[in-house]
Design an enzyme around this catalytic site. Structure first.
Site, PDB file in Angstrom:
ATOM      1  N   GLU A  45       0.812  -1.224   0.000  1.00 55.48           N
ATOM      2  CA  GLU A  45       0.000   0.000   0.000  1.00 55.48           C
ATOM      3  C   GLU A  45       0.846   1.276   0.000  1.00 55.48           C
ATOM      4  O   GLU A  45       0.760   2.099   0.911  1.00 55.48           O
ATOM      5  CB  GLU A  45      -0.966  -0.004   1.188  1.00 55.48           C
ATOM      6  CG  GLU A  45      -1.992  -1.115   1.084  1.00 55.48           C
ATOM      7  CD  GLU A  45      -3.153  -0.981   2.070  1.00 55.48           C
ATOM      8  OE1 GLU A  45      -2.965  -0.356   3.119  1.00 55.48           O
ATOM      9  OE2 GLU A  45      -4.234  -1.527   1.776  1.00 55.48           O
ATOM     10  N   GLU A 101      -6.543  -8.098  -0.864  1.00 55.65           N
ATOM     11  CA  GLU A 101      -7.040  -8.126   0.510  1.00 55.65           C
ATOM     12  C   GLU A 101      -8.513  -7.767   0.528  1.00 55.65           C
ATOM     13  O   GLU A 101      -8.960  -6.909  -0.222  1.00 55.65           O
ATOM     14  CB  GLU A 101      -6.327  -7.083   1.391  1.00 55.65           C
ATOM     15  CG  GLU A 101      -4.859  -7.305   1.630  1.00 55.65           C
ATOM     16  CD  GLU A 101      -4.268  -6.215   2.552  1.00 55.65           C
ATOM     17  OE1 GLU A 101      -5.025  -5.590   3.316  1.00 55.65           O
ATOM     18  OE2 GLU A 101      -3.052  -6.004   2.470  1.00 55.65           O
ATOM     19  N   HIS A 138      -8.844  -7.043  14.178  1.00 55.76           N
ATOM     20  CA  HIS A 138      -9.199  -7.111  12.754  1.00 55.76           C
ATOM     21  C   HIS A 138      -9.663  -8.528  12.440  1.00 55.76           C
ATOM     22  O   HIS A 138      -9.069  -9.503  12.899  1.00 55.76           O
ATOM     23  CB  HIS A 138      -7.981  -6.759  11.902  1.00 55.76           C
ATOM     24  CG  HIS A 138      -8.328  -6.463  10.475  1.00 55.76           C
ATOM     25  ND1 HIS A 138      -8.728  -7.433   9.583  1.00 55.76           N
ATOM     26  CD2 HIS A 138      -8.345  -5.292   9.796  1.00 55.76           C
ATOM     27  CE1 HIS A 138      -8.971  -6.864   8.412  1.00 55.76           C
ATOM     28  NE2 HIS A 138      -8.750  -5.576   8.505  1.00 55.76           N
TER      29      HIS A 138
HETATM   30  C1  GLA Z   1      -4.268  -2.763   4.726  1.00 56.88           C
HETATM   31  C2  GLA Z   1      -2.918  -3.370   4.916  1.00 56.88           C
HETATM   32  C3  GLA Z   1      -2.911  -4.558   5.809  1.00 56.88           C
HETATM   33  C4  GLA Z   1      -3.840  -4.362   6.975  1.00 56.88           C
HETATM   34  C5  GLA Z   1      -5.220  -4.052   6.476  1.00 56.88           C
HETATM   35  C6  GLA Z   1      -6.227  -3.910   7.589  1.00 56.88           C
HETATM   36  O1  GLA Z   1      -4.928  -3.159   3.616  1.00 56.88           O
HETATM   37  O2  GLA Z   1      -2.302  -3.703   3.692  1.00 56.88           O
HETATM   38  O3  GLA Z   1      -1.595  -4.752   6.258  1.00 56.88           O
HETATM   39  O4  GLA Z   1      -3.374  -3.321   7.779  1.00 56.88           O
HETATM   40  O5  GLA Z   1      -5.168  -2.835   5.789  1.00 56.88           O
HETATM   41  O6  GLA Z   1      -7.491  -3.597   7.087  1.00 56.88           O
END
Ligand code: GLA
Ligand code: ZN
Length: 669
Positions: A149, A307, A358
């Site tokens: 990210e 994700e 999470h």
């Molecule tokens: C992002 C990150 C992950 C995690 C998620 C949680 O997408 O890439 O490492 O922190 O958020 O929602």
């Protein structure tokens, strides 16, 4: 070049480094139960793989990959350069970012390295290179996941210097830069490159990143930061390629993420991937738009859903749970829009730190009899049943929607006419209208080839580049339809107003001239009687110059003047929508535009049912039907087909009932 997998890779982020060996044994037992075949590993492993600058230790990772291979699982291997190890920040403070307020940060968090730091670049690249050297030939390796990210911005002196270099390349001379940024305004004429500062709260900005005295510099800084982060990615990718000439490389994007112009990145990725976390209460079209935008990065090639949460996020103030059935529906929606992988964050919940709550496939109790685990396992079975049929399939869209980061930036940093117009919201309104009508869409950049499309939607295309206008004219000339809206065609690539009638280079095509515009608070509502709609925020006063009036404003001194126009152009036409119509208004306009080309889908009459097509490389036509309602949806099958998840044959004209939140995949005959 996409990863080659025998079916949709299913699994997700996995951090076994947080756990003792016994837990990993149990994880693999549970993965098998859930049909999980793909593990994304190493995303936050830097401090373990490289405990000191001259010490690398891949023992943990060796074990993880070997175990995955032994269990027949594939690995998406991360380079792990998104979260710094403490020693790096302590030894080279330059790796820490300087924020918008000018504060040099110290060690902590993640996703916060300075992209211009030589120490960061050197160490991150060296790590990627070592990983590639070690694992290029590993049997579990399916794909490379560089960093994580990429985002945000740095305003340090190193970035300042890099920015000035970037500006020299881009503008060539100070005279050109002064002209591009219109620096005679407020006495900004630069006489030396070194006078140029990163635009921040200490320099051009007040009230945050969208309030700048000099739009040109802020726009260029966003482009520069996009390129600076991209430089980090390409450096790692090159390091990987020195040892691994083949395995596809990606990095996980964030969909409609404003700070980074993903279109500038797209050519450098082997395949696109993204993390889908729709905002609270977002309608299903929000995720769909994200999927289509990501698919548009590589000319329609499938992307990976890198994700999504199996149940709940943790980063928001309030984190609702995905209801029974919602995960399945969201996953099939992703596949319907071009996802060739379905991965979660995360497979096992971490015990401590900010993501301990999470959602995860395996929770703290390690149970396999929870509802969430059950749904994940059921979905795993279905994806296995589906097999390879969707892999590599493309969307046969005849409608394009232009999405443009420069326009997004320019629109939302503009002083006047209104700070209330949101780029994403406006684009989403037009996207949603076309999806509601059942049209498949490609979401593409300004520079995309427009020849495959019958309809091109260009909402709030504030900044118009290069030869776009003649290419849009060509769409209409050959019989297509182009739609533009208020606040389109206003500025050139440097955010300078066009010295001509609004909407600038689009004016000939639209057949209108706009001399003035009104903006009102959100509560102020105008009627647009012909569309049985209302309008808000911005009201451009249109003087038709060849266009015919489709709908008018109902109030104020411009009552009776056009709010929506249509202009016959060549064999086609151009529509101009001069105000922010409510959704029914947008729906009616887009409905008429699509109707001219017969682009309505057969299930458009069912407001809760989403239909999306994909065509497999062997020509197999797939139709996904997704019921976003909590009630069953009875449909009449429009064609004879086979329902792939049940093997059931569906005859044309037969009743096909979608379950509440149901999804079916039809192979059309
Ligand atoms: C992002 C990150 C992950 C995690 C998620 C949680 O997408 O890439 O490492 O922190 O958020 O929602
Ligand atoms: Zn920096």
């Amino acid at each position: 070049m996409s990863p080659q997998s025998p079916k949709i890779p299913y699994g997700g982020d996995y951090n076994p480094e947080q756990w003792p060996q016994e837990v990993q044994d149990e994880d693999h037992r549970l993965f098998t139960r859930a049909g999980i075949d793909t593990l994304t590993v190493g995303v936050f492993l830097w401090s373990l793989s490289q405990p000191a600058e001259d010490v690398y230790d891949f023992t943990a990772l060796d074990g993880v990959l070997d175990r995955a291979a032994a269990a027949g699982r594939q690995v998406c291997l991360a380079t792990g350069t998104a979260a710094l190890p403490p020693w790096l920040a302590a030894r080279y403070p330059e790796v820490n970012r300087t924020d918008f307020e000018g504060r040099r940060h110290r060690y902590g968090q993640r996703h916060n390295f300075c992209p211009s730091s030589p120490a960061y670049r050197r160490t991150a690249t060296a790590l990627a290179e070592r990983l590639a050297e070690r694992y290029a030939a590993h049997p579990a390796l399916l794909a490379w996941h560089v960093n994580n990210e990429y985002g945000g911005a740095c305003y340090c002196d190193l970035c300042g210097t890099a920015f000035r270099h970037w500006l020299r390349e881009r503008h060539g001379s100070l005279a050109a830069l002064n002209d591009a940024w219109w620096t005679a305004f407020w006495s900004h004429r630069y006489t030396d490159w070194d006078q140029i500062e990163p635009p921040s709260a200490l320099t051009e900005h007040w009230r945050g990143p969208d309030h700048t005295a000099l739009q040109g510099i802020t726009l260029d800084y966003r482009r520069f930061m996009t390129d600076a982060l991209l430089g980090c990615f390409t450096a790692e990718k090159e390091a990987i390629r020195r040892h691994d000439p083949e395995t596809p490389v990606t990095t996980n994007f964030m969909g409609m993420y404003r700070p980074v112009d993903y279109h500038r990145w797209a050519p450098h990725l082997d395949f696109a991937s993204w993390d889908c976390y729709p905002p609270l209460d977002a309608p299903p079209t929000w995720s769909a738009l994200g999927h289509d935008l990501m698919r548009g990065l590589k000319d329609g090639a499938p992307f990976w859903l890198m994700e999504q949460t199996p149940s709940t996020t943790a980063c928001r103030d309030v984190n609702p749970l995905r209801r029974p059935g919602e995960l399945r529906l969201a996953t099939f929606q992703a596949v319907a829009h071009g996802a060739d992988a379905a991965l979660f964050f995360q497979l096992r919940a971490s015990r401590g730190a900010c993501e301990k709550y999470h959602g995860a496939v395996i929770g703290h109790a390690g149970r396999d009899d929870t509802r969430v685990f059950g749904e994940v396992a059921d979905l795993g079975k279905e994806l296995e049943l589906l097999g390879p049929v969707t892999l590599g399939a493309r969307t046969p869209a005849r409608t394009a929607l232009l999405f443009d980061w420069d326009s997004w930036w320019a629109l939302e940093m503009s002083d006047g006419p209104s700070r209330l117009v949101g780029y994403q919201e406006t684009v989403h309104a037009y996207y949603g209208a076309a999806r509601a009508a059942g049209a498949d869409l490609d979401v593409v950049p300004q520079g995309a080839d427009l020849t495959p499309y019958d309809v091109v939607l260009a909402p709030v295309l504030h900044l118009v580049k290069a030869d776009l206008a003649p290419r849009l004219e060509a769409v209409a000339a050959r019989g297509g339809t182009v739609l533009a809206t208020f606040l389109s065609g206003r500025v050139d690539e440097h955010d300078r107003a066009f010295l001509t009638d609004v909407p600038g280079p689009l004016a000939d095509l639209m057949g209108v001239r706009i001399d003035e515009w009104d903006a009102r608070p959100a509560e102020f509502v105008q009627t647009v009687p012909e569309l049985r709609a209302t309008a808000r925020l911005v009201f451009e006063i249109v003087l038709p110059r060849g266009a015919e009036t489709v709908a008018t404003y109902g109030t104020d001194f411009y009552a009776g003047t056009p709010a929506v126009t249509r202009h016959a152009y060549g064999k086609g036409e151009a529509w101009y929508v001069a105000t922010a119509l409510d959704q029914p208004g947008v729906d009616r306009v887009v409905h008429r535009v699509l109707a001219r080309h017969g682009l309505h889908g057969p299930y458009a009459g069912h407001p809760t049912v989403e239909a999306a097509q994909r065509v497999a490389p062997d020509g197999t036509r797939l139709l996904f039907l997704l019921n976003h309602a909590r009630e069953a949806a009875p449909l009449t099958a429009h064609a004879t087909a086979t329902e792939l998840l049940t093997g059931k044959r569906v005859e044309q004209g037969e009743v096909l009932t979608l379950d509440p939140l149901g999804a079916v995949v039809l192979r059309l005959q």
